[in-house]
Design an enzyme around this catalytic site. Structure first.
Site, mmCIF file in Angstrom:
data_model
loop_
_atom_site.group_PDB
_atom_site.id
_atom_site.type_symbol
_atom_site.label_atom_id
_atom_site.label_comp_id
_atom_site.label_asym_id
_atom_site.label_seq_id
_atom_site.Cartn_x
_atom_site.Cartn_y
_atom_site.Cartn_z
ATOM 1 C CB SER A 1 -18.342 23.454 19.109
ATOM 2 O OG SER A 1 -17.976 23.286 20.455
ATOM 3 C CE1 TYR B 1 -22.420 26.226 21.093
ATOM 4 C CE2 TYR B 1 -20.960 24.738 22.291
ATOM 5 C CZ TYR B 1 -21.172 25.649 21.271
ATOM 6 O OH TYR B 1 -20.148 25.992 20.428
#
Length: 268
Positions: free
Chosen positions: A143, A156
Protein backbone atom coordinates in the site's frame (compact mmCIF):
# COMPACT_ATOMS: atom_id res chain seq x y z
CA UNK A 1 16.69 -6.90 -15.38
CA UNK A 2 15.46 -10.29 -14.20
CA UNK A 3 12.32 -11.36 -16.08
CA UNK A 4 9.86 -13.84 -14.59
CA UNK A 5 7.36 -15.53 -16.90
CA UNK A 6 4.44 -16.83 -14.80
CA UNK A 7 3.52 -19.50 -17.36
CA UNK A 8 3.73 -22.95 -15.73
CA UNK A 9 5.16 -21.46 -12.52
CA UNK A 10 3.83 -22.44 -9.10
CA UNK A 11 2.54 -19.31 -7.38
CA UNK A 12 0.80 -18.70 -4.06
CA UNK A 13 -1.44 -15.67 -3.50
CA UNK A 14 -2.61 -14.95 0.05
CA UNK A 15 -5.76 -13.00 0.77
CA UNK A 16 -6.95 -14.16 -2.65
CA UNK A 17 -10.61 -14.76 -1.89
CA UNK A 18 -11.55 -11.16 -2.65
CA UNK A 19 -10.24 -7.79 -3.79
CA UNK A 20 -6.70 -7.33 -5.07
CA UNK A 21 -5.71 -10.88 -4.14
CA UNK A 22 -8.53 -12.42 -6.17
CA UNK A 23 -7.64 -10.21 -9.13
CA UNK A 24 -3.96 -11.20 -8.83
CA UNK A 25 -4.85 -14.89 -8.75
CA UNK A 26 -7.10 -14.57 -11.81
CA UNK A 27 -4.51 -12.56 -13.75
CA UNK A 28 -1.74 -15.05 -12.93
CA UNK A 29 -4.01 -17.96 -13.85
CA UNK A 30 -4.88 -16.30 -17.16
CA UNK A 31 -1.16 -16.05 -17.93
CA UNK A 32 -0.61 -19.74 -17.36
CA UNK A 33 0.54 -19.90 -13.75
CA UNK A 34 -0.49 -22.74 -11.48
CA UNK A 35 -2.05 -20.81 -8.59
CA UNK A 36 -2.75 -21.66 -4.97
CA UNK A 37 -5.58 -19.38 -3.83
CA UNK A 38 -5.19 -18.86 -0.09
CA UNK A 39 -7.67 -17.07 2.15
CA UNK A 40 -9.34 -17.29 5.57
CA UNK A 41 -12.59 -17.06 3.61
CA UNK A 42 -12.92 -20.65 2.45
CA UNK A 43 -15.90 -19.88 0.23
CA UNK A 44 -14.06 -17.00 -1.44
CA UNK A 45 -10.92 -19.07 -2.02
CA UNK A 46 -12.94 -21.89 -3.59
CA UNK A 47 -14.91 -19.48 -5.76
CA UNK A 48 -11.79 -17.81 -7.17
CA UNK A 49 -10.03 -21.14 -7.74
CA UNK A 50 -13.13 -22.45 -9.56
CA UNK A 51 -13.25 -19.31 -11.74
CA UNK A 52 -9.63 -19.76 -12.76
CA UNK A 53 -10.19 -23.44 -13.54
CA UNK A 54 -13.37 -22.70 -15.50
CA UNK A 55 -11.39 -20.22 -17.61
CA UNK A 56 -8.91 -22.95 -18.54
CA UNK A 57 -6.30 -22.32 -15.87
CA UNK A 58 -4.98 -24.36 -12.98
CA UNK A 59 -5.80 -23.33 -9.43
CA UNK A 60 -6.20 -24.85 -6.00
CA UNK A 61 -8.10 -23.41 -3.06
CA UNK A 62 -6.20 -23.35 0.23
CA UNK A 63 -8.50 -22.02 2.95
CA UNK A 64 -6.86 -21.13 6.24
CA UNK A 65 -4.70 -18.71 8.17
CA UNK A 66 -1.75 -17.26 6.27
CA UNK A 67 -0.36 -15.20 9.15
CA UNK A 68 0.41 -17.36 12.20
CA UNK A 69 3.54 -19.49 12.33
CA UNK A 70 1.47 -22.66 12.16
CA UNK A 71 -0.81 -21.31 9.44
CA UNK A 72 2.04 -20.20 7.18
CA UNK A 73 3.83 -23.53 7.62
CA UNK A 74 0.63 -25.40 6.73
CA UNK A 75 0.05 -23.23 3.66
CA UNK A 76 3.62 -23.70 2.41
CA UNK A 77 3.30 -27.47 2.89
CA UNK A 78 -0.06 -27.55 1.09
CA UNK A 79 1.26 -25.42 -1.78
CA UNK A 80 4.35 -27.58 -2.23
CA UNK A 81 2.12 -30.65 -2.24
CA UNK A 82 -0.03 -29.16 -4.99
CA UNK A 83 2.63 -27.37 -7.02
CA UNK A 84 5.77 -29.41 -6.42
CA UNK A 85 7.75 -26.20 -5.98
CA UNK A 86 6.79 -22.65 -5.12
CA UNK A 87 8.30 -20.19 -7.60
CA UNK A 88 6.65 -17.00 -6.36
CA UNK A 89 4.74 -15.86 -3.30
CA UNK A 90 2.32 -12.94 -3.34
CA UNK A 91 2.06 -11.83 0.30
CA UNK A 92 -1.17 -9.97 -0.30
CA UNK A 93 -3.30 -10.61 2.81
CA UNK A 94 -3.71 -7.49 4.93
CA UNK A 95 -5.94 -5.89 7.52
CA UNK A 96 -6.87 -2.32 8.48
CA UNK A 97 -7.88 -2.20 12.14
CA UNK A 98 -8.13 0.55 14.74
CA UNK A 99 -8.51 4.29 14.52
CA UNK A 100 -6.50 6.92 16.37
CA UNK A 101 -4.66 6.54 19.64
CA UNK A 102 -7.72 4.78 21.02
CA UNK A 103 -7.04 1.73 18.83
CA UNK A 104 -6.93 -1.26 21.22
CA UNK A 105 -3.96 -3.55 21.70
CA UNK A 106 -5.82 -6.32 19.88
CA UNK A 107 -6.02 -4.21 16.69
CA UNK A 108 -2.31 -3.44 16.86
CA UNK A 109 -1.47 -7.10 17.43
CA UNK A 110 -3.63 -8.35 14.55
CA UNK A 111 -2.16 -5.70 12.24
CA UNK A 112 1.37 -6.71 13.17
CA UNK A 113 0.66 -10.42 12.68
CA UNK A 114 -1.07 -10.12 9.29
CA UNK A 115 0.68 -7.11 7.75
CA UNK A 116 4.23 -7.92 8.86
CA UNK A 117 4.88 -11.25 10.56
CA UNK A 118 3.03 -13.21 7.87
CA UNK A 119 5.69 -11.98 5.41
CA UNK A 120 8.54 -12.81 7.77
CA UNK A 121 7.24 -16.33 8.39
CA UNK A 122 6.71 -17.05 4.70
CA UNK A 123 10.17 -15.72 3.79
CA UNK A 124 11.84 -17.94 6.39
CA UNK A 125 10.38 -21.01 4.70
CA UNK A 126 10.86 -19.91 1.08
CA UNK A 127 13.88 -17.67 0.64
CA UNK A 128 16.67 -20.07 1.70
CA UNK A 129 15.53 -22.58 -0.95
CA UNK A 130 15.24 -19.85 -3.59
CA UNK A 131 18.70 -18.55 -2.77
CA UNK A 132 20.03 -22.09 -3.11
CA UNK A 133 18.58 -22.51 -6.60
CA UNK A 134 19.15 -18.88 -7.61
CA UNK A 135 15.55 -17.97 -8.43
CA UNK A 136 12.39 -16.86 -6.66
CA UNK A 137 9.93 -13.96 -6.36
CA UNK A 138 8.51 -12.48 -3.17
CA UNK A 139 5.87 -9.82 -3.86
CA UNK A 140 4.37 -7.85 -0.97
CA UNK A 141 1.14 -5.86 -1.22
CA UNK A 142 2.22 -2.99 0.99
CA UNK A 143 0.00 0.00 0.00
CA UNK A 144 0.97 3.62 -0.51
CA UNK A 145 0.50 3.87 3.27
CA UNK A 146 3.77 1.97 3.53
CA UNK A 147 5.59 4.81 1.75
CA UNK A 148 3.54 7.75 3.01
CA UNK A 149 0.97 7.38 5.79
CA UNK A 150 -2.76 6.88 6.21
CA UNK A 151 -4.61 9.48 8.22
CA UNK A 152 -6.51 8.13 11.19
CA UNK A 153 -5.03 4.62 10.91
CA UNK A 154 -1.88 4.33 13.03
CA UNK A 155 -1.68 0.53 13.11
CA UNK A 156 -2.18 0.22 9.35
CA UNK A 157 0.35 2.97 8.61
CA UNK A 158 3.02 1.65 10.96
CA UNK A 159 2.71 -1.98 9.89
CA UNK A 160 2.63 -1.18 6.17
CA UNK A 161 5.82 0.85 6.66
CA UNK A 162 7.26 -2.21 8.38
CA UNK A 163 6.15 -4.42 5.48
CA UNK A 164 8.06 -2.19 3.04
CA UNK A 165 11.08 -2.12 5.34
CA UNK A 166 11.16 -5.92 5.59
CA UNK A 167 10.79 -6.25 1.82
CA UNK A 168 13.70 -3.81 1.37
CA UNK A 169 15.80 -5.85 3.78
CA UNK A 170 15.05 -9.05 1.86
CA UNK A 171 15.98 -7.36 -1.40
CA UNK A 172 19.32 -5.98 -0.25
CA UNK A 173 20.19 -9.27 1.44
CA UNK A 174 19.27 -11.77 -1.27
CA UNK A 175 19.02 -10.05 -4.67
CA UNK A 176 22.56 -11.15 -5.67
CA UNK A 177 21.43 -14.73 -5.08
CA UNK A 178 18.54 -14.56 -7.54
CA UNK A 179 15.72 -13.65 -5.16
CA UNK A 180 13.67 -10.74 -6.51
CA UNK A 181 11.52 -8.82 -4.03
CA UNK A 182 8.85 -6.33 -5.07
CA UNK A 183 6.37 -4.15 -3.17
CA UNK A 184 2.99 -3.20 -4.63
CA UNK A 185 2.02 0.22 -3.25
CA UNK A 186 -1.36 1.34 -4.61
CA UNK A 187 -3.35 4.23 -3.21
CA UNK A 188 -7.16 4.03 -3.46
CA UNK A 189 -8.43 0.69 -4.81
CA UNK A 190 -12.12 -0.18 -5.07
CA UNK A 191 -12.22 -2.93 -2.49
CA UNK A 192 -14.22 -3.52 0.69
CA UNK A 193 -11.39 -1.87 2.65
CA UNK A 194 -11.90 1.38 0.72
CA UNK A 195 -15.67 1.21 1.08
CA UNK A 196 -15.32 0.82 4.85
CA UNK A 197 -12.82 3.69 5.26
CA UNK A 198 -15.51 6.31 5.97
CA UNK A 199 -14.37 9.91 5.47
CA UNK A 200 -11.02 8.64 4.14
CA UNK A 201 -12.67 7.18 1.03
CA UNK A 202 -12.81 10.56 -0.72
CA UNK A 203 -9.19 11.35 0.17
CA UNK A 204 -7.90 7.95 -0.94
CA UNK A 205 -9.79 8.31 -4.22
CA UNK A 206 -8.31 11.76 -4.95
CA UNK A 207 -5.96 10.43 -7.66
CA UNK A 208 -8.58 8.01 -9.03
CA UNK A 209 -9.51 4.83 -7.25
CA UNK A 210 -8.42 1.91 -9.42
CA UNK A 211 -10.15 -1.42 -9.75
CA UNK A 212 -8.45 -4.50 -8.29
CA UNK A 213 -8.08 -5.76 -11.87
CA UNK A 214 -6.13 -2.66 -12.90
CA UNK A 215 -3.76 -3.10 -9.97
CA UNK A 216 -3.34 -6.81 -10.69
CA UNK A 217 -2.52 -6.22 -14.35
CA UNK A 218 0.21 -3.73 -13.46
CA UNK A 219 1.56 -5.96 -10.71
CA UNK A 220 1.80 -9.01 -12.95
CA UNK A 221 3.24 -6.93 -15.81
CA UNK A 222 5.98 -5.92 -13.36
CA UNK A 223 7.20 -9.54 -13.33
CA UNK A 224 8.90 -8.69 -16.62
CA UNK A 225 11.48 -6.72 -14.60
CA UNK A 226 12.88 -6.50 -11.12
CA UNK A 227 11.91 -2.98 -10.03
CA UNK A 228 11.31 -2.94 -6.29
CA UNK A 229 8.39 -0.51 -6.18
CA UNK A 230 5.24 -1.25 -8.17
CA UNK A 231 3.20 1.98 -8.19
CA UNK A 232 -0.22 1.57 -9.85
CA UNK A 233 -0.81 5.24 -8.96
CA UNK A 234 2.24 6.98 -10.48
CA UNK A 235 1.50 10.10 -8.40
CA UNK A 236 2.72 8.21 -5.35
CA UNK A 237 6.30 8.47 -6.61
CA UNK A 238 6.08 12.25 -6.46
CA UNK A 239 4.54 12.21 -2.99
CA UNK A 240 7.25 9.83 -1.82
CA UNK A 241 9.99 12.08 -3.23
CA UNK A 242 8.48 15.12 -1.50
CA UNK A 243 8.23 13.22 1.78
CA UNK A 244 11.93 12.34 1.57
CA UNK A 245 13.25 15.65 0.25
CA UNK A 246 10.98 18.14 2.02
CA UNK A 247 9.82 16.29 5.10
CA UNK A 248 8.43 19.23 7.07
CA UNK A 249 6.56 20.52 4.01
CA UNK A 250 5.09 17.05 3.59
CA UNK A 251 4.07 16.80 7.25
CA UNK A 252 2.50 20.25 7.13
CA UNK A 253 0.46 19.30 4.07
CA UNK A 254 -0.69 16.04 5.63
CA UNK A 255 -1.66 17.87 8.81
CA UNK A 256 -3.83 20.22 6.76
CA UNK A 257 -5.59 17.18 5.33
CA UNK A 258 -6.06 15.86 8.85
CA UNK A 259 -7.69 19.15 9.85
CA UNK A 260 -10.03 18.91 6.86
CA UNK A 261 -11.04 15.42 7.92
CA UNK A 262 -11.76 16.60 11.45
CA UNK A 263 -13.88 19.46 10.13
CA UNK A 264 -15.90 17.04 7.99
CA UNK A 265 -16.41 14.67 10.90
CA UNK A 266 -17.56 17.51 13.16
CA UNK A 267 -20.26 18.57 10.70
CA UNK A 268 -21.73 15.11 10.16
Amino acid sequence: MAAFDPKDKGIVVTGAGNGIGAALARELGARGARVVVADLDAEGASRVADEITAAGGTAYAAPGDAASEEGVAALVATARGRLGAIDAWYANAGVDRGRGLEAPESDWDLSLQVNVMAHVRAARLLVPEWAERGAGRFVVTASAAGLLTMLGAPAYSATKHAAVAFAEWLSVTYRHRGVVVQAICPQGVRTRMLEQSGELEELLSHDTALTPEQVATQAVDALAGDEFLILPHPEVAGYYATRAGATDKWLHGMNKLQQRLEEKESTR
